[in-house]
Design an enzyme around this catalytic site. Structure first.
Site, mmCIF file in Angstrom:
data_model
loop_
_atom_site.group_PDB
_atom_site.id
_atom_site.type_symbol
_atom_site.label_atom_id
_atom_site.label_comp_id
_atom_site.label_asym_id
_atom_site.label_seq_id
_atom_site.Cartn_x
_atom_site.Cartn_y
_atom_site.Cartn_z
ATOM 1 C CG HIS A 103 5.528 6.772 3.868
ATOM 2 N ND1 HIS A 103 5.301 5.896 2.833
ATOM 3 C CD2 HIS A 103 4.398 6.768 4.605
ATOM 4 C CE1 HIS A 103 4.087 5.403 2.932
ATOM 5 N NE2 HIS A 103 3.518 5.911 3.992
ATOM 6 C CG HIS A 158 -4.933 3.602 6.595
ATOM 7 N ND1 HIS A 158 -4.292 2.618 7.308
ATOM 8 C CD2 HIS A 158 -3.986 4.165 5.786
ATOM 9 C CE1 HIS A 158 -3.015 2.583 6.941
ATOM 10 N NE2 HIS A 158 -2.806 3.517 6.028
ATOM 11 C CD GLU A 209 0.855 5.296 6.721
ATOM 12 O OE1 GLU A 209 0.190 4.681 5.874
ATOM 13 O OE2 GLU A 209 2.081 5.512 6.601
ATOM 14 C CG ASP A 259 -1.279 9.404 5.740
ATOM 15 O OD1 ASP A 259 -1.262 8.483 6.572
ATOM 16 O OD2 ASP A 259 -1.360 9.204 4.517
ATOM 17 C CG HIS A 298 -0.340 0.921 2.526
ATOM 18 N ND1 HIS A 298 0.924 1.380 2.831
ATOM 19 C CD2 HIS A 298 -1.179 1.858 3.045
ATOM 20 C CE1 HIS A 298 0.852 2.533 3.466
ATOM 21 N NE2 HIS A 298 -0.424 2.841 3.600
ATOM 22 C CG ASP A 312 -3.397 5.088 2.008
ATOM 23 O OD1 ASP A 312 -3.469 6.329 1.970
ATOM 24 O OD2 ASP A 312 -2.884 4.457 2.952
ATOM 25 C CE1 TYR A 338 -0.775 7.389 -2.566
ATOM 26 C CE2 TYR A 338 -1.697 5.328 -3.356
ATOM 27 C CZ TYR A 338 -1.640 6.326 -2.403
ATOM 28 O OH TYR A 338 -2.450 6.248 -1.300
ATOM 29 C CG HIS A 390 -3.110 10.322 0.040
ATOM 30 N ND1 HIS A 390 -2.777 11.251 0.984
ATOM 31 C CD2 HIS A 390 -2.851 9.115 0.595
ATOM 32 C CE1 HIS A 390 -2.328 10.632 2.070
ATOM 33 N NE2 HIS A 390 -2.372 9.341 1.865
HETATM 34 FE FE1 FEO Z 1 -1.414 4.541 4.509
HETATM 35 FE FE2 FEO Z 1 -2.201 7.611 3.307
HETATM 36 O O1 FEO Z 1 -1.723 6.366 4.607
#
Ligand code: FEO
Length: 396
Positions: A23, A79, A81, A83, A145, A164, A192, A225
């Site tokens: 992030h 998702h 995002e 990543d 999230h 996530d 996390y 992750h």
């Molecule tokens: Fe919300 Fe691992 O990205």
């Protein structure tokens, strides 16, 4: 690298051993991370999520080494995002018409990031995608999230692809929960949760109960992750339910910064006083200016009470402490008690500022605080010890 998960499901992601910040510079990742992508090869082939953009070329090239890219029937974007979606532009250059399954918010986020007109297929909770015998069931998970977040579940193999949720920033060559150091795994899972998911705890609880209510057998949780939960996956679900409910352990955490050691001496003596009064409580001290803020956030998350200290500077507090408040305020911790302290030379506003900041962050401030002028004297040391003894009870 391709790793067998179960039957026709393989991990095809990227382990990022070098990552130390995530992030931007907001989240420390001492143990690296991974971007998990999964290939499901039934009669139809589905790809669940991709990897972060810096690894897009490597990812697509590895994937092309495993299968003909043209044989991918469906891409699932749980998702948006970066990543997880970062390799989509490169992948979809190669297979431009492949449908991308995501939520309605997913379309907005993916379009907002990449400004491409991809072949989106919007799904909502309960929608199914037939892979030939087995099906993917979609479960929207808004604000877990991001608004677009989604899970999907593979029938027959009983795998939840949770994105996530239930993840950790934790690189390991051994991708499964039973093969890694258990202390490291739980430490990273909690850090996390504390740093990313705490503000969404009520959604976490609701979503878990909603999923459990579907009565779907759960053999494996494939996160996006860190490791894959294949041995007793319910353990992380149970921990999430605990963490979502104003979690606290028998711990008091003292967070401070100091200029000429007066506030440090106070911190150490307050800790001593707490320990004298209640030897069972776990007391931890962090000088936030020289500590990792995400690690400290995880310690605050575990605490029943916190004690914040800063000397007064320019009628306020030191910037390292102020920065931590900005972070903690957004995390919306609940059910935690707090107290404050600080040394000063002449005006002495720090304890008032600390108390106000803690109240704004949702803590219950149990005491207006202990102030010491200049460096602590013998008498002041006794006051700090007494204050610690008092806090051992007041923060319980
Ligand atoms: Fe919300 Fe691992 O990205």
């Amino acid at each position: 690298m391709k790793v067998a998960v179960k039957n026709n499901v393989h991990w095809v992601g990227k382990i990022d051993w070098e990552l130390r910040k995530f992030h931007g510079d907001e989240y420390s990742t001492h143990r690296g991370s991974s971007y998990n992508s999964y290939l499901i090869q039934e009669e139809k082939t589905a790809l669940v999520d991709t990897v972060w953009a810096p690894f897009a070329e490597e990812y697509v090239s590895n994937l092309a080494g495993e299968i003909e890219l043209e044989t991918i029937d469906y891409i699932i974007a749980n998702h948006a995002e970066i990543d997880h979606s970062g390799a989509l532009p490169r992948l979809l250059e190669r297979i431009p018409d492949t449908p991308v399954y995501c939520t309605a918010n997913g379309v907005k986020s993916l379009t907002g990031h990449y400004h491409r007109d991809w072949n989106f297929r919007v799904v909502k909770t309960g929608d199914r995608l037939n892979l030939g015998g087995k099906e993917l069931i979609f479960v929207e998970a808004p604000m877990l999230h991001w608004p677009d977040s989604m899970f999907c579940y593979l029938t027959g193999d009983n795998i939840l692809f949770s994105n996530d949720a239930f993840g950790q920033h934790y690189a390991s060559e051994y991708l499964f929960n039973d093969l890694v150091d258990q202390n490291e795994l739980i430490t990273e899972s909690l850090k996390y949760y504390a740093n990313i998911l705490t503000p969404f705890s009520s959604s976490v609880e609701k979503k878990i109960h909603e999923f459990l209510g579907l009565d779907l057998p759960l053999d494996i949780i494939c996160t996006s992750h860190g490791i894959i939960w294949r041995t007793n996956p319910a353990q992380i679900v149970e921990r999430y339910l605990q963490w979502a409910k104003a979690y606290k352990e028998n711990q008091i955490t003292i967070v401070y910064d100091t200029m000429w050691n007066g506030t440090r001496v106070m911190a150490e003596r307050i800790a001593q006083g707490i320990g004298n009064e209640d030897p069972d409580v776990n007391v931890k001290l962090f000088n936030i200016a020289v500590s990792d803020k995400n690690d400290v956030v995880a310690e605050v998350f575990k605490s029943k009470g916190v004690v914040f200290g800063s000397p007064t500077i320019n009628r306020g507090i030191l910037t390292a402490v102020a920065a931590l408040f900005e972070q903690i305020k957004g995390l919306s911790f609940s059910g935690k008690k707090a107290a404050v302290f600080g040394s000063y030379g002449w005006s002495g506003e720090s304890t008032k500022v600390l108390g106000e900041s803690l109240r704004q962050a949702g803590f219950t401030v149990v005491d207006e605080g202990l102030k010491v002028q200049w460096n602590p004297s013998e008498k002041n040391i006794e006051e700090c010890l007494a204050y610690g003894r008092k806090l051992a009870k007041a923060l319980s």
